[in-house]
Each structure stands twice: as C-alpha cells, then as structure tokens.
Design a protein around this motif. Structure first.
Motif, PDB file in Angstrom:
ATOM      1  N   GLN A   1      42.893  25.406  23.465  1.00  0.00           N
ATOM      2  CA  GLN A   1      42.242  25.426  24.783  1.00  0.00           C
ATOM      3  C   GLN A   1      42.189  26.850  25.333  1.00  0.00           C
ATOM      4  O   GLN A   1      41.168  27.279  25.879  1.00  0.00           O
ATOM      5  CB  GLN A   1      42.996  24.520  25.761  1.00  0.00           C
ATOM      6  N   ARG A   2      43.289  27.575  25.192  1.00  0.00           N
ATOM      7  CA  ARG A   2      43.328  28.962  25.656  1.00  0.00           C
ATOM      8  C   ARG A   2      42.297  29.809  24.903  1.00  0.00           C
ATOM      9  O   ARG A   2      41.578  30.592  25.507  1.00  0.00           O
ATOM     10  CB  ARG A   2      44.714  29.575  25.440  1.00  0.00           C
ATOM     11  N   SER A   3      42.246  29.640  23.595  1.00  0.00           N
ATOM     12  CA  SER A   3      41.330  30.422  22.784  1.00  0.00           C
ATOM     13  C   SER A   3      39.887  30.208  23.233  1.00  0.00           C
ATOM     14  O   SER A   3      39.110  31.160  23.370  1.00  0.00           O
ATOM     15  CB  SER A   3      41.500  30.044  21.311  1.00  0.00           C
ATOM     16  N   ARG A   4      39.533  28.967  23.481  1.00  0.00           N
ATOM     17  CA  ARG A   4      38.175  28.657  23.938  1.00  0.00           C
ATOM     18  C   ARG A   4      37.916  29.285  25.303  1.00  0.00           C
ATOM     19  O   ARG A   4      36.858  29.877  25.545  1.00  0.00           O
ATOM     20  CB  ARG A   4      37.964  27.145  23.994  1.00  0.00           C
TER      21      ARG A   4
ATOM     22  N   ASP B   1      36.770  37.140  27.666  1.00  0.00           N
ATOM     23  CA  ASP B   1      36.222  38.147  26.756  1.00  0.00           C
ATOM     24  C   ASP B   1      34.967  38.825  27.316  1.00  0.00           C
ATOM     25  O   ASP B   1      34.844  40.055  27.223  1.00  0.00           O
ATOM     26  CB  ASP B   1      35.944  37.557  25.378  1.00  0.00           C
ATOM     27  N   PRO B   2      34.033  38.064  27.923  1.00  0.00           N
ATOM     28  CA  PRO B   2      32.864  38.738  28.493  1.00  0.00           C
ATOM     29  C   PRO B   2      33.225  39.750  29.585  1.00  0.00           C
ATOM     30  O   PRO B   2      32.571  40.789  29.719  1.00  0.00           O
ATOM     31  CB  PRO B   2      32.025  37.595  29.070  1.00  0.00           C
ATOM     32  N   LEU B   3      34.265  39.473  30.357  1.00  0.00           N
ATOM     33  CA  LEU B   3      34.686  40.409  31.402  1.00  0.00           C
ATOM     34  C   LEU B   3      35.202  41.707  30.795  1.00  0.00           C
ATOM     35  O   LEU B   3      34.931  42.801  31.308  1.00  0.00           O
ATOM     36  CB  LEU B   3      35.765  39.775  32.286  1.00  0.00           C
ATOM     37  N   LYS B   4      35.954  41.591  29.700  1.00  0.00           N
ATOM     38  CA  LYS B   4      36.476  42.790  29.037  1.00  0.00           C
ATOM     39  C   LYS B   4      35.348  43.610  28.431  1.00  0.00           C
ATOM     40  O   LYS B   4      35.311  44.831  28.571  1.00  0.00           O
ATOM     41  CB  LYS B   4      37.493  42.401  27.956  1.00  0.00           C
TER      42      LYS B   4
ATOM     43  N   VAL C   1      42.703  36.366  32.370  1.00  0.00           N
ATOM     44  CA  VAL C   1      43.659  35.991  31.325  1.00  0.00           C
ATOM     45  C   VAL C   1      44.887  35.330  31.958  1.00  0.00           C
ATOM     46  O   VAL C   1      45.353  34.281  31.491  1.00  0.00           O
ATOM     47  CB  VAL C   1      44.072  37.208  30.465  1.00  0.00           C
ATOM     48  N   ALA C   2      45.393  35.895  33.039  1.00  0.00           N
ATOM     49  CA  ALA C   2      46.548  35.305  33.727  1.00  0.00           C
ATOM     50  C   ALA C   2      46.208  33.910  34.251  1.00  0.00           C
ATOM     51  O   ALA C   2      47.028  32.985  34.142  1.00  0.00           O
ATOM     52  CB  ALA C   2      46.995  36.216  34.866  1.00  0.00           C
ATOM     53  N   GLU C   3      45.006  33.753  34.794  1.00  0.00           N
ATOM     54  CA  GLU C   3      44.574  32.448  35.302  1.00  0.00           C
ATOM     55  C   GLU C   3      44.518  31.412  34.173  1.00  0.00           C
ATOM     56  O   GLU C   3      44.954  30.270  34.346  1.00  0.00           O
ATOM     57  CB  GLU C   3      43.187  32.594  35.938  1.00  0.00           C
ATOM     58  N   ILE C   4      44.009  31.809  33.030  1.00  0.00           N
ATOM     59  CA  ILE C   4      43.920  30.896  31.885  1.00  0.00           C
ATOM     60  C   ILE C   4      45.309  30.499  31.402  1.00  0.00           C
ATOM     61  O   ILE C   4      45.564  29.333  31.091  1.00  0.00           O
ATOM     62  CB  ILE C   4      43.091  31.545  30.754  1.00  0.00           C
ATOM     63  N   LYS C   5      46.233  31.449  31.369  1.00  0.00           N
ATOM     64  CA  LYS C   5      47.605  31.127  30.938  1.00  0.00           C
ATOM     65  C   LYS C   5      48.273  30.131  31.886  1.00  0.00           C
ATOM     66  O   LYS C   5      49.029  29.267  31.444  1.00  0.00           O
ATOM     67  CB  LYS C   5      48.435  32.398  30.821  1.00  0.00           C
TER      68      LYS C   5
ATOM     69  N   ARG D   1      51.584  22.373  21.442  1.00  0.00           N
ATOM     70  CA  ARG D   1      51.414  23.835  21.474  1.00  0.00           C
ATOM     71  C   ARG D   1      50.102  24.243  20.811  1.00  0.00           C
ATOM     72  O   ARG D   1      49.357  25.063  21.336  1.00  0.00           O
ATOM     73  CB  ARG D   1      52.606  24.492  20.780  1.00  0.00           C
ATOM     74  N   HIS D   2      49.815  23.649  19.669  1.00  0.00           N
ATOM     75  CA  HIS D   2      48.576  23.939  18.953  1.00  0.00           C
ATOM     76  C   HIS D   2      47.360  23.586  19.820  1.00  0.00           C
ATOM     77  O   HIS D   2      46.380  24.346  19.874  1.00  0.00           O
ATOM     78  CB  HIS D   2      48.548  23.178  17.626  1.00  0.00           C
TER      79      HIS D   2
END
Length: 67
Positions: free
Chosen positions: A19-22, A29-32, A55-59, A13-14
C-alpha cells in the motif's frame, strides 16, 4: 462455516508495504520529481518539503504492524 485464518504479522507487513509503495508512486514521487525539475531549471537546490510531508503522511496512513 469456518472463517479464514487471521493473517500473520509478516503478511500484514507485506500488505502495508505494498500500500505504501503504491501511494509513494502515485502521490509522493511526482512531488519529488517536480521539486528536482524546478531546481534544475532555476539553478537552485531542490525544496523537498512537500515531498517529505507527503511521505510522512503516507507512513501515518499505512502504519507497519507491531512485530
């Protein structure tokens, strides 16, 4: 030779959260920020659709392990 132990669910999980954070930092973040900037300049509400889709794609790309 003995193979290394299997990572625990918490370790997995960690790793996924890292990976998600990166990916968020580099991809979503740049899109937002762009949506917010464009909205401020235009005097409108931000269109977050591209950011939400990313964000959905990354999840999906980095699913959390089952507990």
């Amino acid at each position: 030779m003995q193979s290394p132990p299997e990572p625990t669910v918490e370790q997995k999980r960690h790793a996924v959260l890292a990976q998600r954070s990166r990916a968020y930092r580099l991809e979503s973040d740049p899109l937002k920020l762009e949506a917010e900037y464009d909205a401020v300049i235009a005097g409108t509400e931000p269109d977050y659709s591209a950011w939400l889709a990313k964000v959905a794609e990354i999840k999906v790309r980095y699913p959390l392990p089952d507990q």
